[in-house]
Design a protein around this motif. Structure first.
Motif, PDB file in Angstrom:
ATOM      1  N   MET A 122       0.846  -1.173   0.000  1.00 22.31           N
ATOM      2  CA  MET A 122       0.000   0.000   0.000  1.00 22.31           C
ATOM      3  C   MET A 122       0.894   1.240   0.000  1.00 22.31           C
ATOM      4  N   ARG A 123       0.544   2.214  -0.826  1.00 27.56           N
ATOM      5  CA  ARG A 123       1.306   3.461  -0.918  1.00 27.56           C
ATOM      6  C   ARG A 123       1.012   4.355   0.272  1.00 27.56           C
ATOM      7  N   LYS A 124       2.052   5.053   0.709  1.00 25.72           N
ATOM      8  CA  LYS A 124       1.922   5.980   1.831  1.00 25.72           C
ATOM      9  C   LYS A 124       2.096   7.398   1.306  1.00 25.72           C
ATOM     10  N   SER A 125       0.965   8.064   1.058  1.00 29.10           N
ATOM     11  CA  SER A 125       1.008   9.407   0.489  1.00 29.10           C
ATOM     12  C   SER A 125       1.207  10.448   1.582  1.00 29.10           C
ATOM     13  N   ALA A 126       1.429  11.678   1.151  1.00 28.40           N
ATOM     14  CA  ALA A 126       1.609  12.806   2.062  1.00 28.40           C
ATOM     15  C   ALA A 126       0.389  13.718   1.992  1.00 28.40           C
ATOM     16  N   ASP A 127       0.256  14.581   2.982  1.00 25.43           N
ATOM     17  CA  ASP A 127      -0.879  15.509   3.030  1.00 25.43           C
ATOM     18  C   ASP A 127      -0.936  16.428   1.813  1.00 25.43           C
ATOM     19  N   TRP A 128       0.212  16.739   1.224  1.00 28.05           N
ATOM     20  CA  TRP A 128       0.256  17.658   0.083  1.00 28.05           C
ATOM     21  C   TRP A 128      -0.105  16.973  -1.236  1.00 28.05           C
ATOM     22  N   MET A 129      -0.261  15.659  -1.218  1.00 25.40           N
ATOM     23  CA  MET A 129      -0.519  14.906  -2.448  1.00 25.40           C
ATOM     24  C   MET A 129      -2.010  14.807  -2.756  1.00 25.40           C
ATOM     25  N   THR A 130      -2.307  14.618  -4.057  1.00 22.92           N
ATOM     26  CA  THR A 130      -3.677  14.382  -4.505  1.00 22.92           C
ATOM     27  C   THR A 130      -3.737  13.049  -5.248  1.00 22.92           C
ATOM     28  N   LEU A 131      -4.929  12.592  -5.532  1.00 27.15           N
ATOM     29  CA  LEU A 131      -5.117  11.361  -6.306  1.00 27.15           C
ATOM     30  C   LEU A 131      -4.413  11.455  -7.656  1.00 27.15           C
ATOM     31  N   TRP A 132      -4.416  12.638  -8.250  1.00 29.33           N
ATOM     32  CA  TRP A 132      -3.810  12.823  -9.568  1.00 29.33           C
ATOM     33  C   TRP A 132      -2.306  12.594  -9.527  1.00 29.33           C
ATOM     34  N   ASP A 133      -1.681  12.846  -8.381  1.00 27.79           N
ATOM     35  CA  ASP A 133      -0.234  12.656  -8.275  1.00 27.79           C
ATOM     36  C   ASP A 133       0.152  11.201  -8.531  1.00 27.79           C
ATOM     37  N   ASP A 134      -0.586  10.278  -7.967  1.00 29.33           N
ATOM     38  CA  ASP A 134      -0.308   8.856  -8.209  1.00 29.33           C
ATOM     39  C   ASP A 134      -0.429   8.535  -9.698  1.00 29.33           C
ATOM     40  N   ARG A 135      -1.474   9.048 -10.320  1.00 33.97           N
ATOM     41  CA  ARG A 135      -1.663   8.778 -11.755  1.00 33.97           C
ATOM     42  C   ARG A 135      -0.548   9.382 -12.599  1.00 33.97           C
ATOM     43  N   LEU A 136      -0.104  10.582 -12.251  1.00 33.98           N
ATOM     44  CA  LEU A 136       0.990  11.215 -12.995  1.00 33.98           C
ATOM     45  C   LEU A 136       2.286  10.440 -12.825  1.00 33.98           C
ATOM     46  N   LEU A 137       2.553   9.963 -11.620  1.00 33.95           N
ATOM     47  CA  LEU A 137       3.747   9.152 -11.393  1.00 33.95           C
ATOM     48  C   LEU A 137       3.659   7.830 -12.163  1.00 33.95           C
ATOM     49  N   GLU A 138       2.488   7.217 -12.157  1.00 34.43           N
ATOM     50  CA  GLU A 138       2.299   5.974 -12.905  1.00 34.43           C
ATOM     51  C   GLU A 138       2.528   6.206 -14.401  1.00 34.43           C
ATOM     52  N   TRP A 139       2.027   7.331 -14.920  1.00 33.73           N
ATOM     53  CA  TRP A 139       2.216   7.665 -16.333  1.00 33.73           C
ATOM     54  C   TRP A 139       3.708   7.835 -16.635  1.00 33.73           C
ATOM     55  N   ALA A 140       4.401   8.580 -15.780  1.00 35.09           N
ATOM     56  CA  ALA A 140       5.835   8.814 -15.980  1.00 35.09           C
ATOM     57  C   ALA A 140       6.600   7.506 -15.994  1.00 35.09           C
ATOM     58  N   GLU A 141       6.234   6.595 -15.117  1.00 35.18           N
ATOM     59  CA  GLU A 141       6.910   5.303 -15.060  1.00 35.18           C
ATOM     60  C   GLU A 141       6.618   4.471 -16.313  1.00 35.18           C
ATOM     61  N   ALA A 142       5.392   4.465 -16.752  1.00 31.56           N
ATOM     62  CA  ALA A 142       4.988   3.639 -17.895  1.00 31.56           C
ATOM     63  C   ALA A 142       5.452   4.200 -19.236  1.00 31.56           C
ATOM     64  N   HIS A 143       5.609   5.533 -19.324  1.00 29.78           N
ATOM     65  CA  HIS A 143       5.922   6.168 -20.603  1.00 29.78           C
ATOM     66  C   HIS A 143       7.307   6.806 -20.653  1.00 29.78           C
ATOM     67  N   ASP A 144       8.118   6.559 -19.661  1.00 32.54           N
ATOM     68  CA  ASP A 144       9.488   7.085 -19.568  1.00 32.54           C
ATOM     69  C   ASP A 144       9.560   8.576 -19.296  1.00 32.54           C
ATOM     70  N   SER A 145       8.497   9.320 -19.483  1.00 33.08           N
ATOM     71  CA  SER A 145       8.466  10.741 -19.135  1.00 33.08           C
ATOM     72  C   SER A 145       7.008  11.195 -19.081  1.00 33.08           C
ATOM     73  N   VAL A 146       6.822  12.418 -18.591  1.00 31.40           N
ATOM     74  CA  VAL A 146       5.480  12.977 -18.495  1.00 31.40           C
ATOM     75  C   VAL A 146       5.565  14.484 -18.685  1.00 31.40           C
ATOM     76  N   SER A 147       4.582  15.029 -19.366  1.00 31.51           N
ATOM     77  CA  SER A 147       4.442  16.476 -19.506  1.00 31.51           C
ATOM     78  C   SER A 147       2.948  16.782 -19.573  1.00 31.51           C
ATOM     79  N   ALA A 148       2.588  18.002 -19.217  1.00 28.64           N
ATOM     80  CA  ALA A 148       1.171  18.382 -19.224  1.00 28.64           C
ATOM     81  C   ALA A 148       0.522  18.199 -20.592  1.00 28.64           C
ATOM     82  N   PRO A 149       1.162  18.635 -21.695  1.00 25.98           N
ATOM     83  CA  PRO A 149       0.516  18.446 -22.996  1.00 25.98           C
ATOM     84  C   PRO A 149       0.306  16.970 -23.354  1.00 25.98           C
ATOM     85  N   ASP A 150       1.239  16.106 -22.943  1.00 29.80           N
ATOM     86  CA  ASP A 150       1.124  14.683 -23.268  1.00 29.80           C
ATOM     87  C   ASP A 150      -0.074  14.026 -22.602  1.00 29.80           C
TER      88      ASP A 150
END
Length: 95
Positions: A1-29
């Protein structure tokens, strides 16, 4: 189970997952995908926040890659609440 911080949102997990799966992440992508139902400016703010805490690293031009800490967080091996904002490349762990 992931241990998030108070400053994090649900979207943060998804953005990290995207970065891991696609080698990088940017807002336009990710803005026009079916996975992100938030605005491009909001995505940009979240990417910066994740980078500020060492979970992503900015390569320039709004492109980010996941860090070892980001991967450890996704694997449930890192408690994100133990991270503090980086300043000038200093260590992210709180003392």
């Amino acid at each position: 189970m992931r241990k998030s911080a108070d400053w994090m949102t649900l979207w943060d997990d998804r953005l990290l997952e995207w970065a891991e799966a696609h080698d990088s992440v940017s807002a336009p992508d990710v803005k026009d995908t079916e996975y992100f139902k938030i605005t491009r400016p909001h995505i940009s703010r979240r990417l910066r926040k994740l980078a500020d805490h060492g979970l992503l690293k900015e390569l320039g031009n709004g492109v980010y890659v996941i860090t070892d800490e980001g991967e450890a967080y996704l694997e449930g091996e890192l408690n994100a609440s133990e991270l503090s904002e980086q300043t000038n490349g200093e260590d992210t762990a709180e003392v």
